[in-house]
Motif scaffolding. Structure first.
Motif, PDB file in Angstrom:
ATOM      1  N   GLY A  68     -10.836  10.638  -5.110  1.00 54.02           N
ATOM      2  CA  GLY A  68     -10.036  11.377  -3.796  1.00 54.02           C
ATOM      3  C   GLY A  68      -9.007  10.417  -3.273  1.00 54.02           C
ATOM      4  O   GLY A  68      -8.312  10.581  -2.319  1.00 54.02           O
ATOM      5  N   LEU A  69      -9.032   8.901  -3.631  1.00 54.90           N
ATOM      6  CA  LEU A  69      -8.176   7.785  -2.939  1.00 54.90           C
ATOM      7  C   LEU A  69      -6.883   7.523  -3.784  1.00 54.90           C
ATOM      8  O   LEU A  69      -6.347   6.520  -3.609  1.00 54.90           O
ATOM      9  CB  LEU A  69      -9.002   6.622  -2.623  1.00 54.90           C
ATOM     10  CG  LEU A  69     -10.076   6.890  -1.491  1.00 54.90           C
ATOM     11  CD1 LEU A  69     -10.870   5.412  -1.333  1.00 54.90           C
ATOM     12  CD2 LEU A  69      -9.539   7.486  -0.418  1.00 54.90           C
ATOM     13  N   ASP A  70      -6.757   8.224  -4.949  1.00 59.96           N
ATOM     14  CA  ASP A  70      -5.518   8.093  -5.629  1.00 59.96           C
ATOM     15  C   ASP A  70      -4.408   8.009  -4.896  1.00 59.96           C
ATOM     16  O   ASP A  70      -3.140   7.318  -5.349  1.00 59.96           O
ATOM     17  CB  ASP A  70      -5.355   9.256  -6.678  1.00 59.96           C
ATOM     18  CG  ASP A  70      -5.313  10.566  -6.301  1.00 59.96           C
ATOM     19  OD1 ASP A  70      -6.242  11.070  -5.694  1.00 59.96           O
ATOM     20  OD2 ASP A  70      -4.378  11.267  -6.460  1.00 59.96           O
ATOM     21  N   SER A  71      -4.138   8.764  -3.706  1.00 61.29           N
ATOM     22  CA  SER A  71      -2.635   8.629  -3.058  1.00 61.29           C
ATOM     23  C   SER A  71      -2.818   7.710  -1.771  1.00 61.29           C
ATOM     24  O   SER A  71      -1.799   7.788  -0.934  1.00 61.29           O
ATOM     25  CB  SER A  71      -2.274  10.127  -2.429  1.00 61.29           C
ATOM     26  OG  SER A  71      -3.387  10.724  -1.607  1.00 61.29           O
ATOM     27  N   LEU A  72      -3.753   7.028  -1.601  1.00 62.04           N
ATOM     28  CA  LEU A  72      -4.133   6.035  -0.424  1.00 62.04           C
ATOM     29  C   LEU A  72      -3.142   4.568  -0.721  1.00 62.04           C
ATOM     30  O   LEU A  72      -2.977   4.177  -1.842  1.00 62.04           O
ATOM     31  CB  LEU A  72      -5.253   5.330  -0.507  1.00 62.04           C
ATOM     32  CG  LEU A  72      -5.717   4.345   0.587  1.00 62.04           C
ATOM     33  CD1 LEU A  72      -5.565   4.937   1.948  1.00 62.04           C
ATOM     34  CD2 LEU A  72      -7.053   3.512   0.287  1.00 62.04           C
ATOM     35  N   VAL A  73      -2.165   4.632   0.112  1.00 58.12           N
ATOM     36  CA  VAL A  73      -1.256   3.461   0.062  1.00 58.12           C
ATOM     37  C   VAL A  73      -1.559   2.279   0.964  1.00 58.12           C
ATOM     38  O   VAL A  73      -2.000   2.374   2.175  1.00 58.12           O
ATOM     39  CB  VAL A  73       0.082   3.972   0.560  1.00 58.12           C
ATOM     40  CG1 VAL A  73       1.369   2.732   0.347  1.00 58.12           C
ATOM     41  CG2 VAL A  73       0.661   5.000  -0.426  1.00 58.12           C
ATOM     42  N   LEU A  74      -1.643   1.201   0.402  1.00 58.09           N
ATOM     43  CA  LEU A  74      -1.994  -0.102   1.126  1.00 58.09           C
ATOM     44  C   LEU A  74      -0.942  -0.870   1.493  1.00 58.09           C
ATOM     45  O   LEU A  74       0.064  -1.015   0.687  1.00 58.09           O
ATOM     46  CB  LEU A  74      -2.939  -0.912   0.190  1.00 58.09           C
ATOM     47  CG  LEU A  74      -4.312  -0.130  -0.190  1.00 58.09           C
ATOM     48  CD1 LEU A  74      -4.940  -1.332  -1.305  1.00 58.09           C
ATOM     49  CD2 LEU A  74      -5.086   0.089   0.803  1.00 58.09           C
ATOM     50  N   ARG A  75      -0.783  -1.313   2.651  1.00 56.22           N
ATOM     51  CA  ARG A  75       0.259  -2.129   3.356  1.00 56.22           C
ATOM     52  C   ARG A  75      -0.395  -3.320   3.521  1.00 56.22           C
ATOM     53  O   ARG A  75      -0.919  -3.654   4.478  1.00 56.22           O
ATOM     54  CB  ARG A  75       0.793  -1.480   4.616  1.00 56.22           C
ATOM     55  CG  ARG A  75       1.354  -0.264   4.332  1.00 56.22           C
ATOM     56  CD  ARG A  75       2.788  -0.246   3.980  1.00 56.22           C
ATOM     57  NE  ARG A  75       3.550   0.855   3.938  1.00 56.22           N
ATOM     58  CZ  ARG A  75       4.834   0.772   3.611  1.00 56.22           C
ATOM     59  NH1 ARG A  75       5.585  -0.432   3.640  1.00 56.22           N
ATOM     60  NH2 ARG A  75       5.681   1.902   3.585  1.00 56.22           N
ATOM     61  N   PRO A  76      -0.043  -4.479   2.505  1.00 58.13           N
ATOM     62  CA  PRO A  76      -0.299  -5.874   2.660  1.00 58.13           C
ATOM     63  C   PRO A  76       0.293  -6.554   3.685  1.00 58.13           C
ATOM     64  O   PRO A  76       1.301  -6.372   4.404  1.00 58.13           O
ATOM     65  CB  PRO A  76      -0.003  -6.409   1.292  1.00 58.13           C
ATOM     66  CG  PRO A  76       1.160  -5.818   0.899  1.00 58.13           C
ATOM     67  CD  PRO A  76       1.123  -4.166   1.555  1.00 58.13           C
ATOM     68  N   PHE A  77      -0.300  -7.511   4.376  1.00 56.85           N
ATOM     69  CA  PHE A  77       0.133  -8.620   5.074  1.00 56.85           C
ATOM     70  C   PHE A  77       0.945  -9.358   4.370  1.00 56.85           C
ATOM     71  O   PHE A  77       0.673  -9.988   3.624  1.00 56.85           O
ATOM     72  CB  PHE A  77      -0.985  -9.317   5.978  1.00 56.85           C
ATOM     73  CG  PHE A  77      -1.638  -8.309   6.974  1.00 56.85           C
ATOM     74  CD1 PHE A  77      -1.215  -8.251   8.188  1.00 56.85           C
ATOM     75  CD2 PHE A  77      -2.650  -7.750   6.657  1.00 56.85           C
ATOM     76  CE1 PHE A  77      -1.887  -7.397   9.272  1.00 56.85           C
ATOM     77  CE2 PHE A  77      -3.610  -6.971   7.647  1.00 56.85           C
ATOM     78  CZ  PHE A  77      -3.080  -6.770   8.645  1.00 56.85           C
ATOM     79  N   ALA A  78       2.287  -9.715   4.882  1.00 55.62           N
ATOM     80  CA  ALA A  78       3.017 -10.948   4.096  1.00 55.62           C
ATOM     81  C   ALA A  78       3.815 -11.589   5.243  1.00 55.62           C
ATOM     82  O   ALA A  78       4.336 -11.132   6.278  1.00 55.62           O
ATOM     83  CB  ALA A  78       4.060  -9.974   3.296  1.00 55.62           C
ATOM     84  N   PRO A  79       3.938 -13.213   4.970  1.00 58.55           N
ATOM     85  CA  PRO A  79       3.436 -13.733   3.835  1.00 58.55           C
ATOM     86  C   PRO A  79       1.973 -13.760   3.993  1.00 58.55           C
ATOM     87  O   PRO A  79       1.422 -14.473   2.915  1.00 58.55           O
ATOM     88  CB  PRO A  79       4.103 -15.131   3.826  1.00 58.55           C
ATOM     89  CG  PRO A  79       4.260 -15.231   5.528  1.00 58.55           C
ATOM     90  CD  PRO A  79       4.371 -13.754   5.971  1.00 58.55           C
TER      91      PRO A  79
END
Length: 451
Positions: A75-86
């Motif tokens: 069920g989480l195949d469309s979950l988009v993760l937004r990473p912290f950068a740098p």
């Protein structure tokens, strides 16, 4: 609407991450499942408030791309993760010091390279050095030798199997880190604020095993948040279940091994009951069930005329000079959380709500910019936000109470989203084993991560 005589194989009480994870495992195995949620929405503490186009998390627990349950949970195949950068910025002595997150790597060589990159990352040359400290003071990660020790420790954690971490001698995290030869400057200047962000425990009283698991995940992945807010994860899980599986606005008042009594629809017959509520609600339905201590936290959401930082970094306070433990320009990390052209700054206080003027003054110090024109959007205080994990703590607490009665949640595992999802999987497998059904293996290998 549920009928009084409605029957299901399994009734799950609670539509948080743990309960919804378990529901996916059970329905995939062909088990008729109903999930009851007392609130009008799914997610429990993983909720997001909408204010004038802003999306404001109530708790905002951090995720990491290395969490295996994010890949394994259907069920989480469309979950988009937004990473912290740098990655991470550590504020100390009036300056920002950059501590970039490790590059994910599964091999020992990759983990060692990642840890060295973390330990030797340069300082950020920004104007946010409002009150520069003496040049002779060491950076939060310490000198070259201290950095080498930290890099080696993270490399070892990154490549150590989880079961070996769980078999280590158990101490409070502060004592365990000191016993490994890490200097107090490195612990207080970097590891303490990092673990405060990951586990909401500035005192490092957490079980060293659980702290090692958190650092293991950090060293193998990148810190991130779910695009759209914390509520997106449970909403995706609920939406991908068979229609009618999740019923909100239904409050359970009593449970047994063969039924759940609700305030709205009477008794629901079943073959098994799985409690997937928070620990206190579970203990109210099952008196005698252990309720752990909790970490209290408060989240402040502000909007500013302009972004106080150039990039989407997570800013930690190594000096503990004010109430804010960590803060970020959330609209830089995840633009979907703010209207176009607007700025969202989200800041976490580990404790009850302090005076907002004190928070604003501390944020001015951390970001090196005036905050008098910032507007307060919301303050979310949660008294029982994150279950504490002092030693001795079993991160694999039993989920099967007896045949027909099960319990799951982050209070049965680790106090993270990963722990909640994992406990739901363990509980579902225990139910299937008692039913004589082989647990289906369903694992997706990757999640889309926004750049």
């Amino acid at each position: 609407m549920l009928e009084p005589a409605h029957h299901a194989d399994v009734v799950i009480v609670g539509a948080g991450a743990a309960g919804l994870s378990a529901a996916h495992r059970l329905t995939s195995a062909g088990v008729t499942t109903v999930v009851l949620e007392a609130a009008p929405y799914v997610g429990g503490r993983m909720s997001t408030e909408k204010v004038d186009g802003f999306r404001l998390d109530r708790i905002g627990q951090l995720l990491t791309t290395s969490y295996p349950e994010l890949r394994r949970t259907p069920g989480l195949d469309s979950l988009v993760l937004r990473p912290f950068a740098p990655g991470l910025l550590v504020h100390s002595d009036g300056r920002h010091h950059r501590a970039a997150e490790p590059v994910p790597g599964r091999s020992a060589r990759g983990a060692l390279t990642a840890a060295r990159a973390l330990a030797s990352a340069p300082r950020v040359p920004r104007a946010a050095r409002a009150t520069p400290g003496p040049a002779s003071r060491p950076a939060p990660l310490g000198g070259p030798l201290d950095q080498a020790r930290l890099g080696a420790a993270l490399a070892r954690l990154a490549t150590t199997p989880v079961e070996r971490l769980l078999a280590r001698p158990e101490l409070p995290a502060a004592r365990a880190l000191s016993a490994r030869g890490l200097p107090s400057r490195t612990i207080d200047g970097f590891l303490r604020p990092l673990l405060s962000a990951l586990l909401c425990d500035p005192g490092l009283t957490t079980s060293s095993r659980c702290a090692d698991l958190a650092l293991h995940a950090f060293a193998r992945g990148r810190l991130c948040v779910a695009e759209g807010g914390a509520e997106v994860l449970p909403e995706l899980l609920a939406a991908s279940l068979p229609p009618g599986t999740v019923r909100t606005g239904v409050r359970a008042t009593a449970v047994s091994t063969t039924s759940v009594t609700t305030a709205e629809h009477g008794e629901i017959a079943c073959r098994a009951v799985l409690l997937a509520t928070d620990a206190r609600a579970a203990a109210q339905l099952l008196p005698g069930l252990r309720v752990p201590p909790f970490h209290e936290l408060t989240v402040f959401h502000h909007t500013a005329p302009e972004p106080p930082l150039d990039g989407p970094a997570l800013l930690l306070d190594a000096d503990r000079a004010g109430p804010v433990a960590h803060t970020t320009v959330m609209s830089r990390v995840d633009p979907s959380r703010a209207p176009a052209g607007r700025v969202l700054v989200s800041s976490t206080v580990l404790g009850p709500p302090p005076d907002e003027r004190t928070v604003r003054a501390h944020l001015s110090t951390l970001y090196g910019t005036p905050t008098d024109r910032w507007e307060l959007l919301a303050v979310h205080h949660t008294r029982e936000a994150v279950p504490a994990m002092p030693p001795p703590h079993d991160p694999r607490r039993p989920v099967r109470l007896l045949s027909g009665l099960y319990v799951c949640g982050d209070h049965r595992d680790t106090s993270t989203v990963q722990g909640a999802l994992h406990s739901g999987r363990r509980a579902a497998h225990a139910v299937l084993a008692d039913f004589g059904i082989a647990a289906p293996e369903c694992a997706q290998e990757s999640l889309p991560a926004a750049a």
